[in-house]
Design a protein around this motif. Structure first.
Motif, PDB file in Angstrom:
ATOM      1  N   ASN A  89       0.809  -1.226   0.000  1.00  0.00           N
ATOM      2  CA  ASN A  89       0.000   0.000   0.000  1.00  0.00           C
ATOM      3  C   ASN A  89       0.839   1.271   0.000  1.00  0.00           C
ATOM      4  OD1 ASN A  89      -2.521  -1.264  -0.079  1.00  0.00           O
ATOM      5  ND2 ASN A  89      -2.492  -1.584   2.134  1.00  0.00           N
ATOM      6  N   ALA A  90       2.160   1.135   0.003  1.00  0.00           N
ATOM      7  CA  ALA A  90       3.041   2.308   0.002  1.00  0.00           C
ATOM      8  C   ALA A  90       2.915   3.039  -1.336  1.00  0.00           C
ATOM      9  CB  ALA A  90       4.485   1.887   0.239  1.00  0.00           C
ATOM     10  N   GLU A  91       2.815   4.365  -1.249  1.00  0.00           N
ATOM     11  CA  GLU A  91       2.720   5.193  -2.461  1.00  0.00           C
ATOM     12  C   GLU A  91       4.082   5.288  -3.138  1.00  0.00           C
ATOM     13  OE1 GLU A  91       0.154   6.905  -4.060  1.00  0.00           O
ATOM     14  OE2 GLU A  91      -1.197   5.804  -2.734  1.00  0.00           O
ATOM     15  N   LEU A  92       4.083   5.190  -4.460  1.00  0.00           N
ATOM     16  CA  LEU A  92       5.318   5.390  -5.209  1.00  0.00           C
ATOM     17  C   LEU A  92       5.714   6.858  -5.116  1.00  0.00           C
ATOM     18  CD1 LEU A  92       4.601   3.349  -8.450  1.00  0.00           C
ATOM     19  CD2 LEU A  92       6.205   2.765  -6.636  1.00  0.00           C
ATOM     20  N   PRO A  93       7.005   7.135  -4.940  1.00  0.00           N
ATOM     21  CA  PRO A  93       7.446   8.526  -4.790  1.00  0.00           C
ATOM     22  C   PRO A  93       7.703   9.217  -6.133  1.00  0.00           C
ATOM     23  CG  PRO A  93       9.289   7.070  -4.430  1.00  0.00           C
ATOM     24  CD  PRO A  93       8.089   6.198  -4.670  1.00  0.00           C
ATOM     25  N   ILE A  94       6.758   9.026  -7.069  1.00  0.00           N
ATOM     26  CA  ILE A  94       6.869   9.643  -8.391  1.00  0.00           C
ATOM     27  C   ILE A  94       5.493  10.114  -8.846  1.00  0.00           C
ATOM     28  CG2 ILE A  94       8.907   8.364  -9.209  1.00  0.00           C
ATOM     29  CD1 ILE A  94       6.973   6.448 -10.660  1.00  0.00           C
ATOM     30  N   PRO A  95       5.454  11.155  -9.692  1.00  0.00           N
ATOM     31  CA  PRO A  95       4.174  11.545 -10.290  1.00  0.00           C
ATOM     32  C   PRO A  95       3.726  10.496 -11.317  1.00  0.00           C
ATOM     33  CG  PRO A  95       5.891  13.205 -10.705  1.00  0.00           C
ATOM     34  CD  PRO A  95       6.536  12.053 -10.027  1.00  0.00           C
ATOM     35  N   ASP A  96       2.454  10.506 -11.648  1.00  0.00           N
ATOM     36  CA  ASP A  96       1.899   9.488 -12.542  1.00  0.00           C
ATOM     37  C   ASP A  96       2.553   9.435 -13.919  1.00  0.00           C
ATOM     38  OD1 ASP A  96       0.204   8.612 -10.579  1.00  0.00           O
ATOM     39  OD2 ASP A  96      -1.548   9.694 -11.335  1.00  0.00           O
ATOM     40  N   GLN A  97       3.059  10.558 -14.435  1.00  0.00           N
ATOM     41  CA  GLN A  97       3.665  10.538 -15.768  1.00  0.00           C
ATOM     42  C   GLN A  97       4.961   9.722 -15.800  1.00  0.00           C
ATOM     43  OE1 GLN A  97       3.220  13.326 -13.937  1.00  0.00           O
ATOM     44  NE2 GLN A  97       4.787  14.866 -14.329  1.00  0.00           N
ATOM     45  N   PHE A  98       5.483   9.334 -14.634  1.00  0.00           N
ATOM     46  CA  PHE A  98       6.698   8.520 -14.585  1.00  0.00           C
ATOM     47  C   PHE A  98       6.392   7.025 -14.465  1.00  0.00           C
ATOM     48  CE2 PHE A  98       8.320  12.656 -13.561  1.00  0.00           C
ATOM     49  CZ  PHE A  98       9.575  12.675 -14.168  1.00  0.00           C
ATOM     50  N   VAL A  99       5.121   6.656 -14.406  1.00  0.00           N
ATOM     51  CA  VAL A  99       4.754   5.240 -14.274  1.00  0.00           C
ATOM     52  C   VAL A  99       5.181   4.453 -15.514  1.00  0.00           C
ATOM     53  CG1 VAL A  99       2.816   3.627 -14.116  1.00  0.00           C
ATOM     54  CG2 VAL A  99       2.906   5.625 -12.607  1.00  0.00           C
ATOM     55  N   GLN A 100       4.914   4.975 -16.702  1.00  0.00           N
ATOM     56  CA  GLN A 100       5.294   4.240 -17.914  1.00  0.00           C
ATOM     57  C   GLN A 100       6.806   4.076 -18.043  1.00  0.00           C
ATOM     58  OE1 GLN A 100       3.135   2.512 -20.015  1.00  0.00           O
ATOM     59  NE2 GLN A 100       5.111   1.634 -20.541  1.00  0.00           N
ATOM     60  N   PRO A 101       7.610   5.133 -17.829  1.00  0.00           N
ATOM     61  CA  PRO A 101       9.048   4.892 -17.841  1.00  0.00           C
ATOM     62  C   PRO A 101       9.482   3.858 -16.799  1.00  0.00           C
ATOM     63  CG  PRO A 101       8.630   7.243 -17.976  1.00  0.00           C
ATOM     64  CD  PRO A 101       7.304   6.566 -17.725  1.00  0.00           C
ATOM     65  N   LEU A 102       8.872   3.896 -15.613  1.00  0.00           N
ATOM     66  CA  LEU A 102       9.233   2.929 -14.576  1.00  0.00           C
ATOM     67  C   LEU A 102       8.879   1.510 -15.006  1.00  0.00           C
ATOM     68  CD1 LEU A 102      10.418   2.404 -11.799  1.00  0.00           C
ATOM     69  CD2 LEU A 102       8.162   2.858 -10.819  1.00  0.00           C
TER      70      LEU A 102
END
Length: 185
Positions: free
Chosen positions: A134-147
């Motif tokens: 349940n921990a939030e990723l420390p990135i904005p949503d636009q970085f999800v695809q690169p991740l």
């Protein structure tokens, strides 16, 4: 987005055909590596670290989460307030430049006892743990695809076909998605 959500997306897309998809710990390790890589390219978070200058001391330790400096300022008292004066960083021929001499220390040529240097820096992202879904990723949503592309690059890393690795394809996708984020802001 949470760690659990990105793990599930990776399992059902980029890692769907790999045995690593059943290993949340391995996927989390790939995510942690990807976060470090993204933070090294983008100042997604900044912190301030204050160094109190000492007589005859030019080398100071940096915080344990230090990745790189984005700015430095000398704090100078003027008319009962503190003024911030920008200080050059890593300028080889500038005798007033602050220099990073290694990943955990900085050399400050000023030796004014009682003076302060404020260092703005990008900290390492907090390490994600596979048991904390349940921990939030420390990135904005636009970085999800690169991740996700980075996770796929790591997941496919050991697979070779005809001399080319599938990971090469995902690394190219990763760099293109990073470039897209960079160009779109």
């Amino acid at each position: 987005m949470t760690l659990g959500e990105i793990i599930n997306i990776a399992k059902h897309s980029e890692l769907n055909t790999l045995s690593v998809k059943s290993n949340d710990s391995a996927i989390t390790d790939f995510i942690n590596l990807g976060l470090i890589d993204l933070y090294s390219m983008f100042p997604l978070r900044t912190e301030e670290y204050i160094i109190e200058l000492q007589d005859n001391v030019t080398i100071y330790d940096l915080p344990s989460d230090f990745m790189y400096m984005t700015g430095a300022f000398e704090e100078v008292p003027k008319n009962s307030t503190m003024n911030s004066i920008p200080v050059p960083i890593n300028e080889e021929n500038n005798p007033f430049s602050i220099n990073t001499i290694n990943y955990k220390q900085v050399q400050i040529p000023l030796t004014v006892k009682g003076g302060y240097i404020s260092i703005l820096y990008v900290p390492k992202p907090e390490k994600m743990v596979a048991t904390e879904l349940n921990a939030e990723l420390p990135i904005p949503d636009q970085f999800v695809q690169p991740l996700l592309n980075f996770v796929a690059y790591k997941g496919h890393g050991a697979i070779k076909s005809n001399g080319n690795g599938e990971s090469d394809v995902y690394f190219i996708r990763y760099m293109k998605s990073v470039d897209a984020v960079r160009s779109l802001g």
